[in-house]
Write a protein that holds these residues in place. Sequence first.
Motif, PDB file in Angstrom:
ATOM      1  N   LYS A  85      66.902  61.394  92.511  1.00 51.65           N
ATOM      2  CA  LYS A  85      67.960  62.032  91.723  1.00 51.65           C
ATOM      3  C   LYS A  85      67.473  63.279  90.961  1.00 51.65           C
ATOM      4  CE  LYS A  85      70.891  59.814  88.875  1.00 51.65           C
ATOM      5  NZ  LYS A  85      72.225  60.378  89.064  1.00 51.65           N
ATOM      6  N   MET A  86      66.155  63.441  90.869  1.00 51.73           N
ATOM      7  CA  MET A  86      65.628  64.530  90.036  1.00 51.73           C
ATOM      8  C   MET A  86      65.779  65.883  90.735  1.00 51.73           C
ATOM      9  SD  MET A  86      61.869  64.712  88.302  1.00 51.73           S
ATOM     10  CE  MET A  86      61.341  66.075  87.295  1.00 51.73           C
ATOM     11  N   GLN A  87      66.334  66.857  90.013  1.00 52.51           N
ATOM     12  CA  GLN A  87      66.499  68.193  90.598  1.00 52.51           C
ATOM     13  C   GLN A  87      65.494  69.195  90.051  1.00 52.51           C
ATOM     14  OE1 GLN A  87      70.795  68.550  89.969  1.00 52.51           O
ATOM     15  NE2 GLN A  87      71.003  68.709  92.182  1.00 52.51           N
ATOM     16  N   SER A  88      65.037  68.991  88.821  1.00 49.70           N
ATOM     17  CA  SER A  88      64.069  69.928  88.231  1.00 49.70           C
ATOM     18  C   SER A  88      62.749  69.875  89.004  1.00 49.70           C
ATOM     19  CB  SER A  88      63.790  69.548  86.780  1.00 49.70           C
ATOM     20  OG  SER A  88      64.981  69.381  86.079  1.00 49.70           O
ATOM     21  N   ASP A  89      61.937  70.898  88.796  1.00 47.38           N
ATOM     22  CA  ASP A  89      60.632  70.981  89.443  1.00 47.38           C
ATOM     23  C   ASP A  89      59.643  70.050  88.717  1.00 47.38           C
ATOM     24  OD1 ASP A  89      58.131  71.615  90.387  1.00 47.38           O
ATOM     25  OD2 ASP A  89      58.369  73.784  90.192  1.00 47.38           O
ATOM     26  N   ILE A  90      59.228  68.992  89.392  1.00 51.19           N
ATOM     27  CA  ILE A  90      58.345  68.007  88.747  1.00 51.19           C
ATOM     28  C   ILE A  90      56.976  68.615  88.441  1.00 51.19           C
ATOM     29  CG2 ILE A  90      57.339  66.955  90.837  1.00 51.19           C
ATOM     30  CD1 ILE A  90      57.714  64.221  89.419  1.00 51.19           C
ATOM     31  N   VAL A  91      56.527  69.561  89.258  1.00 45.69           N
ATOM     32  CA  VAL A  91      55.199  70.147  89.056  1.00 45.69           C
ATOM     33  C   VAL A  91      55.171  70.941  87.747  1.00 45.69           C
ATOM     34  CG1 VAL A  91      53.461  71.722  90.002  1.00 45.69           C
ATOM     35  CG2 VAL A  91      54.704  70.162  91.509  1.00 45.69           C
ATOM     36  N   GLN A  92      56.295  71.584  87.464  1.00 44.24           N
ATOM     37  CA  GLN A  92      56.364  72.341  86.213  1.00 44.24           C
ATOM     38  C   GLN A  92      56.318  71.383  85.007  1.00 44.24           C
ATOM     39  OE1 GLN A  92      59.980  74.046  84.796  1.00 44.24           O
ATOM     40  NE2 GLN A  92      58.671  74.006  82.970  1.00 44.24           N
ATOM     41  N   VAL A  93      57.004  70.245  85.130  1.00 45.54           N
ATOM     42  CA  VAL A  93      56.990  69.251  84.042  1.00 45.54           C
ATOM     43  C   VAL A  93      55.577  68.688  83.859  1.00 45.54           C
ATOM     44  CG1 VAL A  93      57.900  67.039  83.234  1.00 45.54           C
ATOM     45  CG2 VAL A  93      59.413  68.643  84.412  1.00 45.54           C
ATOM     46  N   ILE A  94      54.937  68.357  84.974  1.00 52.86           N
ATOM     47  CA  ILE A  94      53.579  67.803  84.911  1.00 52.86           C
ATOM     48  C   ILE A  94      52.617  68.825  84.295  1.00 52.86           C
ATOM     49  CG2 ILE A  94      51.603  67.102  86.344  1.00 52.86           C
ATOM     50  CD1 ILE A  94      53.622  65.731  88.233  1.00 52.86           C
ATOM     51  N   GLN A  95      52.771  70.075  84.726  1.00 45.53           N
ATOM     52  CA  GLN A  95      51.917  71.144  84.193  1.00 45.53           C
ATOM     53  C   GLN A  95      52.073  71.264  82.676  1.00 45.53           C
ATOM     54  OE1 GLN A  95      50.002  73.516  86.461  1.00 45.53           O
ATOM     55  NE2 GLN A  95      48.959  73.463  84.479  1.00 45.53           N
ATOM     56  N   SER A  96      53.324  71.170  82.186  1.00 45.07           N
ATOM     57  CA  SER A  96      53.483  71.331  80.735  1.00 45.07           C
ATOM     58  C   SER A  96      52.992  70.103  79.969  1.00 45.07           C
ATOM     59  CB  SER A  96      54.913  71.716  80.342  1.00 45.07           C
ATOM     60  OG  SER A  96      55.841  71.023  81.084  1.00 45.07           O
ATOM     61  N   CYS A  97      52.958  68.937  80.624  1.00 45.26           N
ATOM     62  CA  CYS A  97      52.317  67.775  79.970  1.00 45.26           C
ATOM     63  C   CYS A  97      50.813  68.038  79.837  1.00 45.26           C
ATOM     64  CB  CYS A  97      52.528  66.501  80.783  1.00 45.26           C
ATOM     65  SG  CYS A  97      54.210  65.888  80.757  1.00 45.26           S
ATOM     66  N   ILE A  98      50.214  68.528  80.916  1.00 48.02           N
ATOM     67  CA  ILE A  98      48.770  68.787  80.890  1.00 48.02           C
ATOM     68  C   ILE A  98      48.444  69.898  79.885  1.00 48.02           C
ATOM     69  CG2 ILE A  98      46.787  69.609  82.254  1.00 48.02           C
ATOM     70  CD1 ILE A  98      48.064  68.319  84.736  1.00 48.02           C
ATOM     71  N   ASP A  99      49.289  70.941  79.856  1.00 56.43           N
ATOM     72  CA  ASP A  99      49.025  72.096  78.973  1.00 56.43           C
ATOM     73  C   ASP A  99      49.408  71.835  77.521  1.00 56.43           C
ATOM     74  OD1 ASP A  99      48.183  73.373  81.221  1.00 56.43           O
ATOM     75  OD2 ASP A  99      50.002  74.585  81.485  1.00 56.43           O
ATOM     76  N   GLY A 100      50.161  70.755  77.266  1.00 52.13           N
ATOM     77  CA  GLY A 100      50.535  70.444  75.886  1.00 52.13           C
ATOM     78  C   GLY A 100      51.704  71.270  75.367  1.00 52.13           C
ATOM     79  N   ASN A 101      52.579  71.753  76.274  1.00 46.30           N
ATOM     80  CA  ASN A 101      53.773  72.460  75.799  1.00 46.30           C
ATOM     81  C   ASN A 101      55.067  71.882  76.368  1.00 46.30           C
ATOM     82  OD1 ASN A 101      53.609  73.409  78.389  1.00 46.30           O
ATOM     83  ND2 ASN A 101      52.901  75.440  77.827  1.00 46.30           N
ATOM     84  N   THR A 129      60.233  72.319  77.604  1.00 45.77           N
ATOM     85  CA  THR A 129      61.153  71.814  78.621  1.00 45.77           C
ATOM     86  C   THR A 129      62.150  70.902  77.920  1.00 45.77           C
ATOM     87  OG1 THR A 129      59.264  71.753  80.121  1.00 45.77           O
ATOM     88  CG2 THR A 129      61.263  70.681  80.890  1.00 45.77           C
ATOM     89  N   LYS A 130      63.384  71.328  77.846  1.00 43.10           N
ATOM     90  CA  LYS A 130      64.354  70.580  77.038  1.00 43.10           C
ATOM     91  C   LYS A 130      64.893  69.339  77.756  1.00 43.10           C
ATOM     92  CE  LYS A 130      64.100  73.172  73.424  1.00 43.10           C
ATOM     93  NZ  LYS A 130      62.700  72.992  73.039  1.00 43.10           N
ATOM     94  N   THR A 131      65.265  69.513  79.026  1.00 39.83           N
ATOM     95  CA  THR A 131      65.846  68.374  79.753  1.00 39.83           C
ATOM     96  C   THR A 131      65.433  68.438  81.216  1.00 39.83           C
ATOM     97  OG1 THR A 131      67.811  69.692  80.179  1.00 39.83           O
ATOM     98  CG2 THR A 131      67.988  68.041  78.433  1.00 39.83           C
ATOM     99  N   ILE A 132      65.688  67.338  81.898  1.00 38.40           N
ATOM    100  CA  ILE A 132      65.498  67.298  83.341  1.00 38.40           C
ATOM    101  C   ILE A 132      66.901  67.347  83.958  1.00 38.40           C
ATOM    102  CG2 ILE A 132      64.761  65.817  85.248  1.00 38.40           C
ATOM    103  CD1 ILE A 132      62.593  64.697  83.385  1.00 38.40           C
ATOM    104  N   GLU A 133      67.064  68.129  85.024  1.00 36.95           N
ATOM    105  CA  GLU A 133      68.356  68.156  85.726  1.00 36.95           C
ATOM    106  C   GLU A 133      68.382  67.019  86.749  1.00 36.95           C
ATOM    107  OE1 GLU A 133      70.757  70.380  85.070  1.00 36.95           O
ATOM    108  OE2 GLU A 133      69.461  71.243  83.508  1.00 36.95           O
ATOM    109  N   TRP A 134      69.519  66.333  86.797  1.00 32.47           N
ATOM    110  CA  TRP A 134      69.658  65.199  87.718  1.00 32.47           C
ATOM    111  C   TRP A 134      70.817  65.414  88.682  1.00 32.47           C
ATOM    112  CZ3 TRP A 134      65.592  62.151  87.321  1.00 32.47           C
ATOM    113  CH2 TRP A 134      64.948  62.017  86.088  1.00 32.47           C
ATOM    114  N   ARG A 135      70.638  64.951  89.906  1.00 33.98           N
ATOM    115  CA  ARG A 135      71.758  64.916  90.845  1.00 33.98           C
ATOM    116  C   ARG A 135      72.769  63.905  90.334  1.00 33.98           C
ATOM    117  NH1 ARG A 135      70.650  63.836  97.279  1.00 33.98           N
ATOM    118  NH2 ARG A 135      72.869  63.404  97.509  1.00 33.98           N
ATOM    119  N   GLU A 136      74.057  64.177  90.507  1.00 36.03           N
ATOM    120  CA  GLU A 136      75.112  63.250  90.086  1.00 36.03           C
ATOM    121  C   GLU A 136      74.995  61.939  90.866  1.00 36.03           C
ATOM    122  OE1 GLU A 136      77.891  63.438  88.002  1.00 36.03           O
ATOM    123  OE2 GLU A 136      76.877  65.217  87.177  1.00 36.03           O
TER     124      GLU A 136
END
Length: 428
Positions: A300-316, A320-327
Amino acid sequence: MKVLLIGGGGREHALAWKISQSKKVHSIYCIPGNGGISEIADCVNIDIHDLGGLVRFTKQEHIDMVVVGPENPLAIGIVDHFEEEGIPIFGPRKKGAQIESSKVFAKNLMEKYNIPTASFKVFHNYQNAYDYVNEIGAPYVIKADGLAAGKGAYVIKDNNEGKMVLRNVMLDRIHGDAGERVIIEQFLPGIEASYLAFTDGKSILPLLASQDHKPLLDYDKGPNTGGMGAYTPIPFIDNRMEIEINSTIMKRTIDALKSEGADYTGVLYGGLMIMEERKPYVIEFNARLGDPETQPILFKMQSDIVQVIQSCIDGNLDETKTIEWREGVSICVVIASRGYPEKSEKGIIIKGLDDLKNRKDVMVFHAGTKKRGNDFFTAGGRVLGVTAIGETYSDAIKKVYDAVSCIKFEGMQYRKDIGAKALSYLEK
Ligand SMILES: Nc1ncnc2c1ncn2[C@@H]1O[C@H](COP(=O)(O)OP(=O)(O)O)[C@@H](O)[C@H]1O
Ligand SMILES: [Mg+2]
């Protein structure tokens, strides 16, 4: 960028599939991977506990990011090891991973920081534990402290059975050192939910609430397994409850870990019990994504997971405010091999996968499969996770079971009631 994924189950196939959609990524490696993953990643056979071997491979291939699927490498400190080598890796360090690898650590943390959970006592000594269960009487829950592949927790309804479990776990050590200490905790009645969030150790970014199905057979009968199916979202977890879970459980736990000197990066998985008065309690924490929950969630996830993972690693992650989901509703039905979970068959040809290839609403994630030539064969345990998205629960159930009916291999077993609980909650 080049991404290395550690693991080889349905969770990792879903991760590999999702990572492969990122524009940032040009190649994926997976250790050890499986038949399905081998179609989108280079699968390499290295023992996932051989941390030195993994680092050597990562350097040799100039990997830019490592993503860890299962709990065991986290528990032995894979993240600390890679960080010392300066390699970006997604997951908690050994200290934080104790939230899963030691139930005593998790319970003490929850008690200290007022995170809602069942009341409990810790025992090192069999006789003391024995005396205690005699005093309180059933029902209660006995849990081995350490990792026990999902087999170390026992819901006790009869005190004689409880005493036998204490003997098996504490004296006979059927789970090895994991049984050195046990927890005896209050039985909480309610409905279970899995609640996962990305975190960089400061803020959290929640995924959709989902529900796993641990028992092998329909209507939650039979022995426990790694999970026979999952769906997302859950009808009764509304916005208000999400806010409560985020503040009283997820964020509070991340802050608690920080206060204890364990900055926690990765995914925090809350195994929750939603009690009668709609109050969420923690049953356990895991230090990684759940399997099978990851399959319907990532579908269901539409956002780029790599970008989310990268910001977890980078501490920012706060950027990222929300994740976009398929209906819609996403349901995963796990198909296991004959004999699972005690033992299981392998090497059996799987038919019907081609028919499901290009359906927009269906994905088949592989777990225990091997590819030989153009054919896929079973490799034991849970074999496939068939996932479908529908507009409603009924629609998703129909779609997923229609897809399951296309797949054939000798001895295949699966539950026929995944999603049915959601319908029953809607009726109430
Ligand atoms: N306090 C409790 N009250 C009721 N059921 C529980 C309790 N603790 C655990 N269980 C049941 O036992 C299962 C396994 O327990 P859990 O703590 O998640 O251990 P693990 O996943 O490591 O085996 C849970 O999914 C839940 O069904
Ligand atoms: Mg559990």
